[in-house]
Design a protein around this motif. Structure first.
Motif, mmCIF file in Angstrom:
data_model
loop_
_atom_site.group_PDB
_atom_site.id
_atom_site.type_symbol
_atom_site.label_atom_id
_atom_site.label_comp_id
_atom_site.label_asym_id
_atom_site.label_seq_id
_atom_site.Cartn_x
_atom_site.Cartn_y
_atom_site.Cartn_z
ATOM 1 N N LEU A 1 32.621 36.192 31.474
ATOM 2 C CA LEU A 1 33.824 35.031 32.646
ATOM 3 C C LEU A 1 34.813 36.762 32.141
ATOM 4 O O LEU A 1 35.880 36.764 33.703
ATOM 5 C CB LEU A 1 34.257 33.727 31.441
ATOM 6 N N GLU A 2 35.039 36.795 31.275
ATOM 7 C CA GLU A 2 37.067 38.049 31.344
ATOM 8 C C GLU A 2 36.293 39.515 32.610
ATOM 9 O O GLU A 2 36.794 39.999 33.527
ATOM 10 C CB GLU A 2 36.774 38.468 30.430
ATOM 11 N N ALA A 3 35.156 39.630 32.090
ATOM 12 C CA ALA A 3 34.753 41.285 33.409
ATOM 13 C C ALA A 3 35.106 40.703 34.125
ATOM 14 O O ALA A 3 34.750 41.188 35.379
ATOM 15 C CB ALA A 3 32.965 41.451 32.648
ATOM 16 N N ILE A 4 35.100 39.553 34.216
ATOM 17 C CA ILE A 4 33.927 39.092 36.200
ATOM 18 C C ILE A 4 35.359 38.340 37.189
ATOM 19 O O ILE A 4 35.727 39.324 38.073
ATOM 20 C CB ILE A 4 33.192 37.515 36.194
ATOM 21 N N LEU A 5 36.410 38.106 36.238
ATOM 22 C CA LEU A 5 37.246 37.967 36.454
ATOM 23 C C LEU A 5 38.098 39.487 36.465
ATOM 24 O O LEU A 5 39.755 39.474 38.256
ATOM 25 C CB LEU A 5 38.417 37.349 35.498
ATOM 26 N N THR A 6 38.263 40.341 35.011
ATOM 27 C CA THR A 6 38.923 41.347 36.279
ATOM 28 C C THR A 6 38.333 42.172 36.827
ATOM 29 O O THR A 6 39.274 42.983 38.095
ATOM 30 C CB THR A 6 38.221 42.044 34.720
ATOM 31 N N THR A 7 37.241 41.884 37.520
ATOM 32 C CA THR A 7 36.939 42.492 38.738
ATOM 33 C C THR A 7 37.143 42.007 40.109
ATOM 34 O O THR A 7 37.466 42.462 40.762
ATOM 35 C CB THR A 7 35.312 42.481 38.407
ATOM 36 N N ALA A 8 37.620 40.434 40.002
ATOM 37 C CA ALA A 8 37.971 39.860 41.081
ATOM 38 C C ALA A 8 39.681 40.398 41.140
ATOM 39 O O ALA A 8 40.495 40.612 42.201
ATOM 40 C CB ALA A 8 37.748 38.047 40.994
ATOM 41 N N GLU A 9 40.326 40.061 39.848
ATOM 42 C CA GLU A 9 41.938 40.569 39.688
ATOM 43 C C GLU A 9 41.984 42.163 40.721
ATOM 44 O O GLU A 9 43.510 42.481 41.204
ATOM 45 C CB GLU A 9 42.155 40.623 38.506
ATOM 46 N N LYS A 10 41.444 43.236 39.986
ATOM 47 C CA LYS A 10 41.269 44.277 40.392
ATOM 48 C C LYS A 10 40.822 44.081 42.184
ATOM 49 O O LYS A 10 41.218 45.660 42.887
ATOM 50 C CB LYS A 10 40.530 45.191 39.559
ATOM 51 N N ARG A 11 40.129 43.905 42.479
ATOM 52 C CA ARG A 11 39.034 44.266 43.835
ATOM 53 C C ARG A 11 39.541 43.021 44.807
ATOM 54 O O ARG A 11 40.969 42.958 45.432
ATOM 55 C CB ARG A 11 37.873 44.843 43.149
ATOM 56 N N SER A 12 38.792 42.566 44.904
ATOM 57 C CA SER A 12 38.412 40.905 44.752
ATOM 58 C C SER A 12 37.571 39.857 44.804
ATOM 59 O O SER A 12 36.319 40.408 43.785
ATOM 60 C CB SER A 12 38.308 41.263 46.373
ATOM 61 N N VAL A 13 37.668 38.753 45.064
ATOM 62 C CA VAL A 13 36.806 37.885 45.342
ATOM 63 C C VAL A 13 34.878 38.174 45.438
ATOM 64 O O VAL A 13 33.867 38.344 45.011
ATOM 65 C CB VAL A 13 36.403 36.426 45.528
ATOM 66 N N ARG A 14 34.989 39.041 46.995
ATOM 67 C CA ARG A 14 34.370 39.465 48.228
ATOM 68 C C ARG A 14 33.157 40.784 46.162
ATOM 69 O O ARG A 14 32.626 40.854 47.146
ATOM 70 C CB ARG A 14 34.333 39.818 48.850
#
Length: 343
Positions: free
Chosen positions: A31-44
């Motif tokens: 979950l933390e890895a998914i959130l980090t990706t979404a925060e640094k880049r975007s949900v897309r």
């Protein structure tokens, strides 16, 4: 029997901290890895698999947080799960807006709401401006030597009591570069922009410098009116100024109101600390000041084009009065979304 039960169906764990971590830490890390990706880049940037797993992992984190609290597991783990759940909540349920929608919200609601909340300070700043204008006008009318005390030589640019009526009139209608009012207009705009900035920035000093700046700026305007009025050109100067001044001086009043808001909060913080009260007032004033910048840009366009292209006095007054009416309607007429929000 090797299939693991769904996170939402998994029974609460009643184990010690170590076994609890071992059983669910992998899901937290994912979950933390998914959130980090979404925060640094975007949900897309997330894969379809990650998007489907996000709400499930979020519910699992909430379940883990509930167990951690109920079983009095270590405080560090509770804080970690609280932060993880809060981050996930934003992406699962939060409203994500684009820069364009935020900008539209600023102009549609945030800015006029902030200005309306400063109505008392706006009236105070307007009163200070009028006091300064009247003082400057009357003192110069009584003794022209006061003119040099109020108006800097750079701002006057040869427009003083030694100038003839013909010369002063020519500067109101003739675009002659340094020979016309171009230098005066540029200096006046720069001066007024600085007054806006300093009126806001110095508000924390109990609002005293802000009030002084507002009065002094009004006195300069009053002194200039006295000069032109002594040559029978007061109406003409008013037309030259109002075409952009109704926006520019309105911006100064709002900037002064923003500074006074902060100064008032520092002097009378109520039950809050002075810093907390000033910060709260600063958030409202900051929104208003963001709009003041826009008003100064509009005033600059009106001054740069309107003054040169429009030389009829009545047309100048009509445009300036129209701009004033626009700003008053824009700021002070309630909108449907404001009524809905307040209700």
């Amino acid at each position: 029997m090797n299939d693991r039960p769904a996170l939402a169906d998994r029974p609460p764990l009643r184990a010690d901290s170590r076994s609890f971590r071992e059983s669910r830490e992998g899901e937290w890390r994912r979950l933390e890895a998914i959130l980090t990706t979404a925060e640094k880049r975007s949900v897309r940037a997330l894969s379809d698999e990650d998007l489907l797993a996000l709400p499930i992992l979020y519910r699992g984190a909430l379940s883990s947080l509930s167990v951690a609290r109920e079983t009095s597991l270590d405080l560090e783990l509770v804080h970690y799960l609280e932060g993880l759940s809060a981050r996930a909540y934003f992406f699962v349920y939060g409203v994500r807006t684009t820069a364009g929608s935020r900008l539209a919200s600023f102009f549609a609601r945030d800015w006029p709401v902030a200005v309306r909340s400063l109505w008392k300070e706006t009236l105070a700043a307007l009163l200070l401006t009028i006091i300064g204008l009247a003082t400057g006008f009357m003192l110069v009318e009584a003794d022209p030597r006061w003119f040099e005390g109020f108006v800097p030589s750079e701002l006057a640019g040869g427009r003083d009591f030694s100038a003839s009526a013909e010369y002063l009139r020519s500067t109101l209608y003739h675009d002659g570069g340094a020979d016309g009012l171009s230098v005066f207009a540029t200096y006046l705009f720069t001066h007024n922009s600085q007054v806006c900035i300093f009126s806001f920035a110095l508000g924390f000093m109990f609002g005293v410098p802000t009030a002084m700046l507002i009065v002094y700026n009004g006195a300069i305007l009053g002194a200039m009116f006295s000069l032109f009025n002594s040559h029978g050109l007061g109406f003409e100067l008013g037309g030259w100024l109002i075409i952009h001044g109704s926006t520019e001086f309105f911006a100064i009043v709002l900037a002064g109101a923003a500074g006074l808001k902060i100064g008032w909060a520092v002097v009378f913080p109520g039950e809050e600390t002075r810093m907390a009260a000033a910060a709260r007032a600063g958030r409202i004033s900051g929104v208003a000041m963001g709009g003041v910048v826009v008003m100064l840009l509009v005033a600059g366009l009106l001054e740069g084009f309107g003054r040169q292209l429009i030389t009829d006095d009545l047309a100048r007054y009509a445009i300036g009065g129209g701009m004033l009416a626009f700003w008053l309607l824009y700021f002070y007429v309630p909108r449907r979304q404001d009524i809905t929000h307040d209700g």
